[in-house]
Motif scaffolding. Structure first.
Motif, PDB file in Angstrom:
ATOM      1  N   TYR A 153     -43.209  11.148  14.751  1.00 20.38           N
ATOM      2  CA  TYR A 153     -42.817  11.190  16.231  1.00 20.38           C
ATOM      3  C   TYR A 153     -43.488  10.999  17.700  1.00 20.38           C
ATOM      4  N   TYR A 154     -44.521  11.934  18.004  1.00 27.50           N
ATOM      5  CA  TYR A 154     -45.668  11.846  18.756  1.00 27.50           C
ATOM      6  C   TYR A 154     -46.493  10.465  18.970  1.00 27.50           C
ATOM      7  N   ASN A 167     -45.301  17.414  14.633  1.00 27.84           N
ATOM      8  CA  ASN A 167     -44.087  16.451  14.251  1.00 27.84           C
ATOM      9  C   ASN A 167     -44.664  15.453  14.700  1.00 27.84           C
ATOM     10  N   THR A 187     -48.625   2.673  24.795  1.00 31.91           N
ATOM     11  CA  THR A 187     -48.283   3.104  26.193  1.00 31.91           C
ATOM     12  C   THR A 187     -48.937   2.927  27.087  1.00 31.91           C
ATOM     13  N   THR A 212     -43.933   4.682  30.224  1.00 30.60           N
ATOM     14  CA  THR A 212     -43.814   5.872  28.070  1.00 30.60           C
ATOM     15  C   THR A 212     -43.024   6.100  28.824  1.00 30.60           C
ATOM     16  N   GLU A 213     -41.730   6.359  29.294  1.00 28.64           N
ATOM     17  CA  GLU A 213     -41.274   7.762  29.632  1.00 28.64           C
ATOM     18  C   GLU A 213     -39.539   6.797  29.350  1.00 28.64           C
ATOM     19  N   ARG A 258     -40.675  -0.174  29.288  1.00 30.31           N
ATOM     20  CA  ARG A 258     -41.182  -0.524  28.187  1.00 30.31           C
ATOM     21  C   ARG A 258     -41.053  -2.036  27.720  1.00 30.31           C
ATOM     22  N   SER A 318     -45.594   7.255  17.511  1.00 33.70           N
ATOM     23  CA  SER A 318     -44.888   5.886  18.009  1.00 33.70           C
ATOM     24  C   SER A 318     -44.312   5.927  19.466  1.00 33.70           C
ATOM     25  N   TYR A 319     -43.891   7.665  19.680  1.00 35.74           N
ATOM     26  CA  TYR A 319     -43.887   7.323  21.176  1.00 35.74           C
ATOM     27  C   TYR A 319     -45.039   7.145  21.946  1.00 35.74           C
ATOM     28  N   TYR A 320     -45.762   7.501  21.894  1.00 34.05           N
ATOM     29  CA  TYR A 320     -46.910   7.200  22.900  1.00 34.05           C
ATOM     30  C   TYR A 320     -47.859   6.043  22.512  1.00 34.05           C
ATOM     31  N   LYS A 321     -47.817   5.150  21.249  1.00 36.14           N
ATOM     32  CA  LYS A 321     -48.197   4.250  20.586  1.00 36.14           C
ATOM     33  C   LYS A 321     -48.335   2.996  21.811  1.00 36.14           C
ATOM     34  N   LYS A 348     -37.258   3.400  28.694  1.00 32.29           N
ATOM     35  CA  LYS A 348     -37.459   2.044  27.365  1.00 32.29           C
ATOM     36  C   LYS A 348     -36.745   0.617  28.113  1.00 32.29           C
TER      37      LYS A 348
END
Length: 516
Positions: free
Chosen positions: A487-488, A484, A495, A366-367, A372, A490-493, A369
């Protein structure tokens, strides 16, 4: 089967005598390039590519083994079949040591040649076709099962079947994976309804429920200890059934297995599920009986710092006299230390080991790159799990335990699921941060999209406040705040998360390993 002219290089100083075999292969659609010496074979490999090579072991000039070594330098991946009149074991050993694909002893029949070609040239095509046809036949049966009212045991069998086909289709590189993914989503949708219908009764009637987190020690561990077994209880955080299946073969030479599934309690999160395992109690009971050992959601204190004392409370509550150790492995240094002290653990009847790598991997994915990129898919996530298991101290730990003759219980506290679908939820500043469940007193959400529990005591959970309630995400959903939002999301999708309701999070492996 042959979609192009697959090319065969055949080196034999008596190649003229093999003309009938060559004609047989050409009739099957293959192109055969015959040569009469090792040097000719090497020259051909320098200039052309071949799908498979048949190599006579006993040729004048360069021998088959000498030729093999040079061919492997030119093209390490081409399958080479050694052909010989000799059944001498030393020659076979040398050939196998040089990584031949197969070994044929003259005289042989044409079908033996064809079998070697199919194994090493068409293997993947055959596997793909077989897996595709197998899943196509199974697709309808799985679909009918999902639409039926299933028992606990039937849900477990259905999930095992889905995981089986997930791994089969992945290894066969078929295009049926998308169809299975949709079918798994459909199954998770039905599983969510099953849990919403039955979960509260499971907590109210523990004698009638499936095996769950608080039951493991009482029903599985203590009986083994009472029989005089020395047991290692190894818990790998975030360890799903598919992850067990892809490391199982690494242990098959040293252990036999008794495999089953059990149900994690809700939330499927360490603070709740793992503490329930080690205490033998539901979280609400822990809070009431041992308030100094329970850490609530709002506390800054680590949520799993009291696992060893909780084990002690359970042993004492059942009036057992077992000696035990508790060991948590977060890095390779801790793993090496555990291995170096393995002899001393023989003094204990029970040794508990918590391995945190997969949990750290899911959070790192998650955190970070880079992680990922390494774990973009379920298959990559499994591959990283296998690599860790094989190359860390973990595999050595299991082997050392087997050498000592101890039994192992391998399990987890919960699984994890890759989330794709955001659900908007509003909570105050004291609402917890987990993406798969929320607990708070001012939650605003669509009740049709979650499993909401307005009276936490009904499912054995503490209430941080009088008006607190819990909501649990279903299927592949994750709970996102409106602030937000883009952003939230797109960041967590995509994961890997845990805490909610899915087959992957709740139906988790419980394996008893007996040393061979």
């Amino acid at each position: 089967m042959v979609t192009k002219k697959d090319r065969i290089l055949w080196a034999d100083d008596e190649i003229d005598l093999l003309k009938p075999h060559i004609l047989f292969l050409e009739d099957k659609g293959y192109e055969v390039v015959p040569v009469v010496s090792g040097k000719d074979a090497i020259d051909c490999c320098k200039e052309e590519l071949f799908d498979i090579i048949f190599l006579d072991e006993n040729m004048p000039g360069l021998t088959g083994l000498e030729t093999l070594a040079q061919i492997k330098e030119i093209n390490p991946t081409v399958p080479v079949v050694m052909v010989t009149k000799s059944e001498e074991e030393s020659i076979m050993n040398q050939a196998i040591g040089n990584k031949i694909a197969d070994y044929l002893i003259k005289p042989f029949n044409p079908n033996q040649l064809l079998l070697s070609i199919k194994k090493y040239v068409h293997k993947q095509v055959i596997i793909t076709e077989t897996a595709t046809i197998g899943y196509q036949h199974e697709f309808g049966r799985i679909g009918r099962q999902i639409s039926e009212t299933l028992s606990i045991e039937e849900w477990q069998e259905l999930y095992k079947k889905i995981v089986y086909w997930e791994l089969e289709l992945e290894s066969s590189q078929t295009q049926m994976g998308d169809m299975l993914y949709m079918q798994k989503k459909e199954a998770n949708h039905a599983f969510g309804k099953f849990i919403k219908t039955n979960y509260t009764n499971w907590i109210k009637r523990p004698d009638e429920r499936p095996l769950m987190s608080p039951d493991l020690f009482k029903k599985k561990v203590f009986p083994m200890l009472d029989e005089g077994e020395k047991v290692f209880f190894i818990l790998i955080d975030n360890f799903r059934l598919d992850q067990w299946r892809i490391v199982k073969d690494l242990l098959s030479d040293t252990f036999s297995f008794d495999e089953s599934l059990y149900f994690s309690i809700l939330p499927t999160a360490t603070q709740y599920a793992r503490n329930a395992i080690f205490s033998g109690l539901m979280p609400l009971q822990i809070e009431k009986m041992f308030p100094e050992l329970w850490v609530d959601e709002e506390s800054e204190e680590g949520k799993n710092l009291n696992e060893s004392p909780l084990i002690q409370t359970q042993i004492e509550r059942f009036r057992k006299k077992y000696t035990f150790s508790y060991n948590k492995i977060n890095d390779s240094a801790n793993g090496e230390k555990l291995l170096s002290n393995i002899a001393s653990f023989g003094h204990n009847q029970l040794n508990v080991v918590v391995l945190n790598f997969i949990d750290m991997l899911s959070h790192a994915r998650t955190e970070m790159k880079m992680i990922r990129e390494l774990a973009q898919s379920e298959a990559a996530y499994r591959s990283l799990t296998r690599s860790w298991f094989q190359h860390s101290t973990t595999l050595d730990l299991f082997r050392r335990i087997a050498d000592k003759g101890y039994k192992v219980i391998l399990t987890t506290d919960h699984g994890t699921i890759r989330v794709t679908d955001p659900l908007k939820v509003i909570g105050d500043k004291n609402t917890n941060t987990n993406l798969r469940y929320k607990v708070g007193k001012n939650l605003n959400y669509n009740p049709k999209e979650v499993f909401d529990v307005r009276n936490p005591q009904e499912i054995g959970l503490p209430s941080p406040n009088l008006s607190s309630k819990y909501i649990f995400a279903l299927n592949e959903s994750f709970l996102a705040y409106p602030n937000n939002y883009n952003y939230y999301v797109s960041y967590y999708k995509n994961t890997f998360q845990h805490g909610g309701i899915s087959m992957e999070e709740m139906m988790i492996p419980f394996i008893t390993l007996s040393p061979k």
